[in-house]
Write a protein that holds these residues in place. Structure first.
Motif, mmCIF file in Angstrom:
data_model
loop_
_atom_site.group_PDB
_atom_site.id
_atom_site.type_symbol
_atom_site.label_atom_id
_atom_site.label_comp_id
_atom_site.label_asym_id
_atom_site.label_seq_id
_atom_site.Cartn_x
_atom_site.Cartn_y
_atom_site.Cartn_z
ATOM 1 N N MET A 11 0.844 -1.187 0.000
ATOM 2 C CA MET A 11 0.000 0.000 0.000
ATOM 3 C C MET A 11 0.882 1.240 0.000
ATOM 4 N N ALA A 12 0.578 2.196 -0.850
ATOM 5 C CA ALA A 12 1.339 3.447 -0.923
ATOM 6 C C ALA A 12 0.952 4.378 0.224
ATOM 7 N N ILE A 13 1.833 5.269 0.540
ATOM 8 C CA ILE A 13 1.555 6.289 1.552
ATOM 9 C C ILE A 13 0.560 7.287 0.964
ATOM 10 N N ASP A 14 -0.427 7.693 1.727
ATOM 11 C CA ASP A 14 -1.424 8.663 1.293
ATOM 12 C C ASP A 14 -0.845 10.070 1.467
ATOM 13 N N VAL A 15 -0.267 10.603 0.394
ATOM 14 C CA VAL A 15 0.353 11.926 0.422
ATOM 15 C C VAL A 15 -0.623 12.935 -0.160
ATOM 16 N N ARG A 16 -0.756 14.089 0.476
ATOM 17 C CA ARG A 16 -1.724 15.102 0.034
ATOM 18 C C ARG A 16 -1.077 16.409 -0.393
ATOM 19 N N GLY A 17 0.219 16.450 -0.509
ATOM 20 C CA GLY A 17 0.884 17.668 -0.941
ATOM 21 C C GLY A 17 2.338 17.647 -0.504
ATOM 22 N N MET A 18 3.034 18.702 -0.860
ATOM 23 C CA MET A 18 4.425 18.834 -0.480
ATOM 24 C C MET A 18 4.748 20.314 -0.357
ATOM 25 N N THR A 19 5.537 20.656 0.630
ATOM 26 C CA THR A 19 5.936 22.034 0.830
ATOM 27 C C THR A 19 7.450 22.098 1.000
ATOM 28 N N PRO A 20 8.172 22.461 -0.058
ATOM 29 C CA PRO A 20 9.618 22.599 0.071
ATOM 30 C C PRO A 20 9.973 23.744 1.016
ATOM 31 N N LEU A 21 11.087 23.611 1.691
ATOM 32 C CA LEU A 21 11.639 24.669 2.537
ATOM 33 C C LEU A 21 13.023 24.984 2.009
ATOM 34 N N ILE A 22 13.269 26.254 1.699
ATOM 35 C CA ILE A 22 14.597 26.655 1.243
ATOM 36 C C ILE A 22 15.194 27.656 2.226
ATOM 37 N N GLN A 23 16.500 27.588 2.354
ATOM 38 C CA GLN A 23 17.250 28.472 3.248
ATOM 39 C C GLN A 23 17.644 29.729 2.473
ATOM 40 N N VAL A 24 17.302 30.899 2.999
ATOM 41 C CA VAL A 24 17.581 32.159 2.309
ATOM 42 C C VAL A 24 18.523 33.027 3.139
ATOM 43 N N TYR A 25 19.283 33.853 2.462
ATOM 44 C CA TYR A 25 20.230 34.741 3.130
ATOM 45 C C TYR A 25 19.518 35.925 3.781
ATOM 46 N N ASP A 26 18.635 36.567 3.021
ATOM 47 C CA ASP A 26 17.979 37.788 3.490
ATOM 48 C C ASP A 26 16.467 37.648 3.310
ATOM 49 N N MET A 27 15.749 37.488 4.404
ATOM 50 C CA MET A 27 14.309 37.243 4.324
ATOM 51 C C MET A 27 13.551 38.383 3.645
ATOM 52 N N PRO A 28 13.792 39.662 3.978
ATOM 53 C CA PRO A 28 13.041 40.708 3.279
ATOM 54 C C PRO A 28 13.235 40.680 1.757
ATOM 55 N N THR A 29 14.450 40.413 1.297
ATOM 56 C CA THR A 29 14.712 40.336 -0.142
ATOM 57 C C THR A 29 13.972 39.159 -0.752
ATOM 58 N N SER A 30 14.018 38.013 -0.089
ATOM 59 C CA SER A 30 13.336 36.829 -0.616
ATOM 60 C C SER A 30 11.827 37.006 -0.616
ATOM 61 N N LEU A 31 11.282 37.581 0.452
ATOM 62 C CA LEU A 31 9.838 37.825 0.488
ATOM 63 C C LEU A 31 9.421 38.802 -0.600
ATOM 64 N N ALA A 32 10.232 39.820 -0.859
ATOM 65 C CA ALA A 32 9.910 40.766 -1.929
ATOM 66 C C ALA A 32 9.866 40.037 -3.273
ATOM 67 N N PHE A 33 10.804 39.139 -3.507
ATOM 68 C CA PHE A 33 10.821 38.395 -4.768
ATOM 69 C C PHE A 33 9.615 37.464 -4.878
ATOM 70 N N TYR A 34 9.435 36.613 -3.889
ATOM 71 C CA TYR A 34 8.371 35.601 -3.978
ATOM 72 C C TYR A 34 6.970 36.216 -3.869
ATOM 73 N N CYS A 35 6.809 37.259 -3.077
ATOM 74 C CA CYS A 35 5.473 37.860 -2.912
ATOM 75 C C CYS A 35 5.213 38.973 -3.923
ATOM 76 N N ASP A 36 6.101 39.952 -3.980
ATOM 77 C CA ASP A 36 5.853 41.110 -4.832
ATOM 78 C C ASP A 36 6.037 40.807 -6.314
ATOM 79 N N VAL A 37 6.975 39.914 -6.652
ATOM 80 C CA VAL A 37 7.214 39.596 -8.059
ATOM 81 C C VAL A 37 6.398 38.381 -8.503
ATOM 82 N N LEU A 38 6.501 37.277 -7.768
ATOM 83 C CA LEU A 38 5.820 36.056 -8.210
ATOM 84 C C LEU A 38 4.376 35.945 -7.754
#
Length: 132
Positions: A1-28
């Motif tokens: 029987m396979a595992i019942d998986v319902r999604g996946m959420t990658p976690l990445i390590q970033v240098y500068d959170m405000p810069t990364s949030l601006a990219f992922y939120c404001d741009v993407l």
């Protein structure tokens, strides 16, 4: 029987959170779903966009962060986030209008039209869709 998986959420390590949030939120277009402290100065954030989940975590504690990103760490990234995107050409034009450096879309030998770029920390991002 396979595992019942319902999604996946990658976690990445970033240098500068405000810069990364601006990219992922404001741009993407991601939205902050949850965070360890008020954004943008948090150490961890859970982002969501149209059923896609992504977590960001600072790579360093505040008192351990070097004054600049470590090029060896960025050079060691071996990760690419692939996003389904029905209009890869429109995504390319949009990203260019936002000042994002991206290579023009190309069709891969296996039939996917793909647009590659890097986030502020050097992680690969690909927007792709089956070529017509």
């Amino acid at each position: 029987m396979a595992i019942d998986v319902r999604g996946m959420t990658p976690l990445i390590q970033v240098y500068d959170m405000p810069t990364s949030l601006a990219f992922y939120c404001d741009v993407l277009g991601f939205e902050v779903h949850n965070s360890s402290a008020p954004v943008p100065n948090c150490g961890w954030a859970w982002l969501k966009l149209d059923g896609v989940d992504l977590m960001l975590n600072t790579a360093y504690d505040d008192d351990d962060r070097p004054p600049a990103p470590d090029p060896r760490r960025i050079g060691a990234h071996d990760l690419c986030l692939y996003f389904g995107c029905p209009d890869v050409d429109a995504a390319y034009e949009y990203l260019l209008s936002r000042g994002v450096k991206a290579r023009p879309p190309k069709v891969a030998p296996y039939g996917m039209k793909q647009l590659y770029l890097n986030d502020p920390d050097g992680f690969g991002i690909c927007f792709q869709w089956p070529a017509a």
